[in-house]
Design a protein around this motif. Structure first.
Motif, PDB file in Angstrom:
ATOM      1  N   GLY A  28       9.462  -2.722  -3.782  1.00 59.10           N
ATOM      2  CA  GLY A  28       8.998  -2.174  -5.050  1.00 59.10           C
ATOM      3  C   GLY A  28       8.277  -0.857  -4.852  1.00 59.10           C
ATOM      4  O   GLY A  28       8.131  -0.369  -3.724  1.00 59.10           O
ATOM      5  N   GLU A  29       7.827  -0.327  -5.964  1.00 57.36           N
ATOM      6  CA  GLU A  29       7.134   0.956  -5.918  1.00 57.36           C
ATOM      7  C   GLU A  29       5.729   0.763  -5.342  1.00 57.36           C
ATOM      8  O   GLU A  29       4.975  -0.078  -5.832  1.00 57.36           O
ATOM      9  CB  GLU A  29       7.051   1.550  -7.333  1.00 57.36           C
ATOM     10  N   GLU A  30       5.419   1.491  -4.296  1.00 53.31           N
ATOM     11  CA  GLU A  30       4.074   1.532  -3.696  1.00 53.31           C
ATOM     12  C   GLU A  30       3.633   0.204  -3.076  1.00 53.31           C
ATOM     13  O   GLU A  30       2.445  -0.028  -2.896  1.00 53.31           O
ATOM     14  CB  GLU A  30       3.021   1.980  -4.746  1.00 53.31           C
ATOM     15  N   VAL A  31       4.564  -0.655  -2.734  1.00 56.63           N
ATOM     16  CA  VAL A  31       4.139  -1.957  -2.184  1.00 56.63           C
ATOM     17  C   VAL A  31       3.720  -1.868  -0.718  1.00 56.63           C
ATOM     18  O   VAL A  31       2.963  -2.708  -0.226  1.00 56.63           O
ATOM     19  CB  VAL A  31       5.223  -3.063  -2.324  1.00 56.63           C
ATOM     20  N   ALA A  32       4.196  -0.861   0.004  1.00 60.59           N
ATOM     21  CA  ALA A  32       3.957  -0.828   1.452  1.00 60.59           C
ATOM     22  C   ALA A  32       2.783   0.072   1.830  1.00 60.59           C
ATOM     23  O   ALA A  32       1.658  -0.403   1.956  1.00 60.59           O
ATOM     24  CB  ALA A  32       5.241  -0.406   2.163  1.00 60.59           C
ATOM     25  N   GLN A  33       3.030   1.362   1.957  1.00 61.35           N
ATOM     26  CA  GLN A  33       1.956   2.256   2.433  1.00 61.35           C
ATOM     27  C   GLN A  33       0.750   2.284   1.502  1.00 61.35           C
ATOM     28  O   GLN A  33      -0.397   2.341   1.939  1.00 61.35           O
ATOM     29  CB  GLN A  33       2.499   3.684   2.587  1.00 61.35           C
ATOM     30  N   PHE A  34       1.019   2.261   0.218  1.00 58.77           N
ATOM     31  CA  PHE A  34      -0.039   2.338  -0.806  1.00 58.77           C
ATOM     32  C   PHE A  34      -0.738   0.979  -0.960  1.00 58.77           C
ATOM     33  O   PHE A  34      -1.740   0.867  -1.625  1.00 58.77           O
ATOM     34  CB  PHE A  34       0.626   2.754  -2.126  1.00 58.77           C
ATOM     35  N   LYS A  35      -0.163  -0.063  -0.379  1.00 59.69           N
ATOM     36  CA  LYS A  35      -0.666  -1.446  -0.385  1.00 59.69           C
ATOM     37  C   LYS A  35      -0.520  -2.129  -1.746  1.00 59.69           C
ATOM     38  O   LYS A  35      -1.207  -3.110  -2.044  1.00 59.69           O
ATOM     39  CB  LYS A  35      -2.132  -1.507   0.059  1.00 59.69           C
ATOM     40  N   GLY A  36       0.345  -1.569  -2.570  1.00 60.54           N
ATOM     41  CA  GLY A  36       0.524  -2.141  -3.910  1.00 60.54           C
ATOM     42  C   GLY A  36      -0.343  -1.415  -4.922  1.00 60.54           C
ATOM     43  O   GLY A  36      -1.491  -1.107  -4.635  1.00 60.54           O
ATOM     44  N   SER A  37       0.219  -1.145  -6.081  1.00 56.07           N
ATOM     45  CA  SER A  37      -0.547  -0.437  -7.109  1.00 56.07           C
ATOM     46  C   SER A  37      -1.793  -1.215  -7.484  1.00 56.07           C
ATOM     47  O   SER A  37      -2.810  -0.646  -7.866  1.00 56.07           O
ATOM     48  CB  SER A  37       0.303  -0.228  -8.360  1.00 56.07           C
ATOM     49  N   TYR A  38      -1.708  -2.540  -7.388  1.00 53.15           N
ATOM     50  CA  TYR A  38      -2.861  -3.396  -7.665  1.00 53.15           C
ATOM     51  C   TYR A  38      -3.320  -4.111  -6.397  1.00 53.15           C
ATOM     52  O   TYR A  38      -3.963  -5.145  -6.458  1.00 53.15           O
ATOM     53  CB  TYR A  38      -2.534  -4.377  -8.794  1.00 53.15           C
ATOM     54  N   LYS A  39      -2.908  -3.540  -5.246  1.00 53.42           N
ATOM     55  CA  LYS A  39      -3.350  -4.032  -3.925  1.00 53.42           C
ATOM     56  C   LYS A  39      -2.971  -5.489  -3.663  1.00 53.42           C
ATOM     57  O   LYS A  39      -3.621  -6.177  -2.878  1.00 53.42           O
ATOM     58  CB  LYS A  39      -4.878  -3.851  -3.759  1.00 53.42           C
ATOM     59  N   VAL A  40      -1.936  -5.936  -4.319  1.00 58.67           N
ATOM     60  CA  VAL A  40      -1.484  -7.311  -4.083  1.00 58.67           C
ATOM     61  C   VAL A  40      -0.924  -7.440  -2.666  1.00 58.67           C
ATOM     62  O   VAL A  40      -1.084  -8.469  -2.009  1.00 58.67           O
ATOM     63  CB  VAL A  40      -0.420  -7.722  -5.139  1.00 58.67           C
ATOM     64  N   SER A  41      -0.281  -6.384  -2.174  1.00 59.18           N
ATOM     65  CA  SER A  41       0.381  -6.485  -0.860  1.00 59.18           C
ATOM     66  C   SER A  41      -0.459  -5.847   0.254  1.00 59.18           C
ATOM     67  O   SER A  41       0.078  -5.440   1.281  1.00 59.18           O
ATOM     68  CB  SER A  41       1.771  -5.854  -0.926  1.00 59.18           C
ATOM     69  N   GLU A  42      -1.728  -5.813   0.061  1.00 60.28           N
ATOM     70  CA  GLU A  42      -2.617  -5.210   1.060  1.00 60.28           C
ATOM     71  C   GLU A  42      -2.440  -5.880   2.430  1.00 60.28           C
ATOM     72  O   GLU A  42      -2.456  -7.097   2.555  1.00 60.28           O
ATOM     73  CB  GLU A  42      -4.077  -5.343   0.606  1.00 60.28           C
ATOM     74  N   GLY A  43      -2.263  -5.039   3.446  1.00 58.66           N
ATOM     75  CA  GLY A  43      -2.140  -5.553   4.818  1.00 58.66           C
ATOM     76  C   GLY A  43      -0.752  -6.039   5.196  1.00 58.66           C
ATOM     77  O   GLY A  43      -0.477  -6.340   6.358  1.00 58.66           O
ATOM     78  N   MET A  44       0.148  -6.133   4.227  1.00 58.04           N
ATOM     79  CA  MET A  44       1.455  -6.736   4.527  1.00 58.04           C
ATOM     80  C   MET A  44       2.368  -5.807   5.327  1.00 58.04           C
ATOM     81  O   MET A  44       3.131  -6.255   6.179  1.00 58.04           O
ATOM     82  CB  MET A  44       2.118  -7.220   3.240  1.00 58.04           C
ATOM     83  N   LEU A  45       2.292  -4.517   5.065  1.00 57.63           N
ATOM     84  CA  LEU A  45       3.112  -3.582   5.857  1.00 57.63           C
ATOM     85  C   LEU A  45       2.706  -3.671   7.325  1.00 57.63           C
ATOM     86  O   LEU A  45       3.558  -3.739   8.217  1.00 57.63           O
ATOM     87  CB  LEU A  45       2.934  -2.142   5.330  1.00 57.63           C
TER      88      LEU A  45
END
Lengths: 325, 389
Positions: A28-45
């Protein structure tokens, strides 16, 4: 049991399932480097690498359709929409392709995919970013639709959705992302789809809600109990399709009065269907007409002053509940 | 011939034809290069020069079989056995057969609604296809897909998609899954010239190039987006050049020459297999019937235009003449193949006619994996809110 936020619960669900099954990816958009627009995927990359956590361009039709194609081939993609409102530019991929390929192929092809992201108003972002499409997603045979309202549900239901062999639309809520509650750490903690939850037991009236309106309803129930001596049952639907019709009917037969609350718009909204089901299956048990509160029927307004009126709030729900007594 | 840029280009007097040295004397279907006007005999290119006579005859037979199937389905439609839309592939046979003939084990196919040719080329049989057109239980999709939605995942064929351009991101995803699983394969994503103006196509091109995905977009340019000629629907020429904006290799080639089709696809497959790079291939072809058979086909093109293509560019006639001249086939064999194709097509119509319709209860099958597999069902609740009584 640890208290974590709704956001962290989603992160746990995604991380555990990505760890568990190599076919699961998050895109999705911004899920990796940005950690998610709402930081849901923080640390996952950092944890899973760029093969599993994939930043896309702003290109919903392409990456939604790509994910459907990959799912047809046996992958289990999780597609994050920054807002569910953005699914509208990928409509054909979700509502034609994901929903219908299994049927049109006579059952030869499965589409085990999850589309997820926030679908809510109440954040003063105007009409284009505040859609709540659970009603028309649920109107499409082939799709499943869930609206988890608590951190534990967010984790347990998202995990079930990822393991599901059918397309599941997971509709979250940005306002709930910071909500904290106890969530089991068990990696096989699964909450099945289609199972409603009675969050508060009561005898005089049932309030049926989903998503954030569950919490507003719980507040109203407390007021009714403390100030008016009315015992209220609050039923959280959790899942729109499949729908826990039995739980709805059972509660109505017990309390004989029903108030339906949703942040969806009224016309052909989720509660229109539920209202029909209740009158069809429990008409003789009703001591009063079914009442209903939904979002005010205009495009979502930007101004706080307007949007606060638009979304069902404590006092508006309370006033409607009083009509039932 | 408004809009048929390929026909106008093919007018010899308008071209400054470069005569290539490598044209074999026996060549009947030497192709004129769509870009520079040079002439080339593709029967002598890498992928074609060592083909056995038997193999060539098989290619011819596949093409004939598609045409006879389509003609038979048209008759069944006119007799009222087939409902809805019927988009015939007649005239375009060399594209599907030529493309599929060069595929390897891990190569996959997806296409749009004019899908009978591709379905038969990958090996779906007449009976299941005709029965699907008839809406019968014995159809490839049990009567739930219809003409536009044939599928055979066991043959790497992923449909059959009704919305113009809607399959272009799906093809991308098939290629994505191949790459993710380290498979040396590609996805051929067929589309019409009309689909080149849909947004998802460009979004797909961007991702295909950005992520180095082995997807090959094949624009079967038959000159018309439904009833709208190319000159009235698309700015910029040729259509495949649009791939340039995304740094994607593109080409324009002739679809009436099965050898040229084979070489074109083969080159793109090499780019996909070796370098995981996409391609945009515009293949110029022509459909003899209307957009669908409900299209009276009288408002937007002339009978002369159709006749001219049939006379000069018919892929079956050209290939047959070539095979006869090479003595790879005899007149008797030609007749035999044709008779068998017609006979099988008639038999498929009889099979479809005799097959039962699906039972009303089957309306509810194949919607969800979970409701079809009740023993493994994990969810609760009501899934369906109106079912047949």
């Amino acid at each position: 049991m640890a208290k974590i936020t709704y956001r962290e619960a989603l992160n746990q669900a995604l991380s555990e399932e990505i760890q568990r099954d190599k076919n699961v990816i998050l895109m999705g958009e911004e899920v990796a480097q940005f950690k998610g627009s709402y930081k849901v995927s923080e640390g996952m990359l950092e944890n899973f690498g760029s093969d599993r956590i994939i930043d896309t361009p702003i290109s919903e039709a392409a990456f939604s359709g790509l994910a459907v194609g990959a799912a047809m081939m046996g992958m289990r993609p999780v597609v994050e929409f920054m807002f569910w409102s953005f699914c509208y530019v990928a409509f054909d991929q979700i509502f034609n392709n994901a929903a219908s390929v299994r049927y049109m192929s006579g059952g030869l092809i499965n589409v085990p995919i999850v589309f997820r992201g926030p679908a809510n108003g109440g954040t003063n972002v105007g009409a284009t970013h505040s859609h709540t499409p659970e009603n028309f997603a649920a109107n499409t045979p082939g799709l499943k639709v869930i609206c988890p309202a608590t951190p534990a549900d967010a984790k347990g239901m998202l995990k079930s959705a990822i393991r599901d062999n059918d397309p599941v639309c997971v509709m979250e809520n940005t306002i709930l992302y910071n909500m904290q509650d106890e969530v089991p750490e068990d990696e096989d903690f699964l909450i099945p789809l289609g199972k409603a939850n009675i969050l508060k037991s009561g005898n005089d009236m049932t309030i049926i809600a989903h998503g954030k309106s569950v919490h507003t309803s719980l507040d109203v129930a407390q007021t009714l109990e403390e100030k008016h001596g009315v015992s209220v049952e609050v039923l959280d639907l959790r899942s729109i399709r499949p729908l826990d019709v039995n739980a709805i009917i059972k509660s109505v037969k017990k309390t004989n009065r029903v108030l339906l609350v949703e942040e969806n718009k009224p016309f052909c909204g989720v509660d229109a269907q539920i209202s029909f089901i209740i009158q069809e299956q429990a008409f003789d048990y009703l001591d009063a007409p079914i009442k209903r509160i939904s979002a005010i029927d205009s495009p979502q307004a930007y101004s706080k002053a307007l949007e606060n009126v638009q979304i069902p709030a404590h006092d508006r729900i309370l006033a409607k509940a009083m009509e039932l007594i | 011939m408004e809009g048929l840029h390929h026909d106008t280009i093919l007018e010899p007097e308008q071209k400054n034809l470069k005569k290539d040295n490598d044209i074999s004397e026996s060549s009947d279907i030497a192709s004129i290069n769509m870009i520079d006007g040079s002439v080339k005999d593709f029967s002598q290119t890498e992928v074609n020069k060592n083909l056995s006579g038997e193999y060539k005859v098989n290619l011819y037979e596949q093409m004939i079989r598609i045409r006879r199937f389509e003609e038979r389905s048209l008759r069944s439609y006119q007799q009222g056995h087939i409902g809805g839309f019927l988009h015939l592939y007649i005239g375009q046979e060399a594209v599907a057969v030529g493309s599929v003939s060069v595929l390897k084990e891990n190569d996959h196919i997806i296409t749009a609604y004019r899908d009978h040719g591709h379905a038969l080329a990958v090996g779906m049989d007449f009976d299941e296809c005709m029965a699907e057109l008839y809406g019968k239980k014995t159809g490839c999709s049990k009567g739930k897909g219809g003409s536009m939605h044939f599928f055979a995942p066991d043959k790497n064929f992923w449909g059959g998609h009704g919305i113009v351009g809607g399959q272009t991101p799906l093809g991308l995803g098939i290629a994505y899954a191949l790459k993710y699983n380290n498979k040396k394969g590609a996805c051929l994503c067929f589309m019409g010239d009309g689909a080149t103006n849909q947004g998802p196509f460009y979004e797909s091109l961007n991702l295909a190039s950005l992520w180095n995905l082995p997807v090959i977009y094949i624009i079967e340019n038959n000159g018309y987006s439904m009833g709208t000629a190319e000159s009235r629907h698309s700015a910029g020429d040729p259509l495949a050049r649009r791939g340039d904006a995304f740094d994607i290799d593109w080409s324009v080639s002739n679809g009436h020459d099965i050898y040229e089709v084979r070489q074109t696809i083969s080159d793109a497959l090499a780019r996909a297999h070796e370098n995981s790079r996409p391609s945009v291939l515009e293949i110029i072809t022509y459909r003899y019937r209307g957009h669908s058979v409900a299209d009276p086909d009288q408002t937007y093109r002339s009978k002369e235009e159709i006749e001219e293509y049939k006379s000069n560019k018919d892929p079956l006639n050209l290939f047959r003449e070539k095979l006869l001249k090479e003595k790879n086939i005899t007149e008797e064999q030609v007749k035999e193949i044709d008779l068998k194709a017609k006979g099988d097509a008639d038999a498929s119509a009889e099979f479809a006619d005799a097959s039962p319709y699906p039972d009303p209860a089957e309306l509810m099958d194949d919607v969800y994996w979970e409701t079809d597999n009740p023993k493994e069902k994990k969810s609760y609740g009501t899934m369906f809110f109106e079912t047949p009584s």
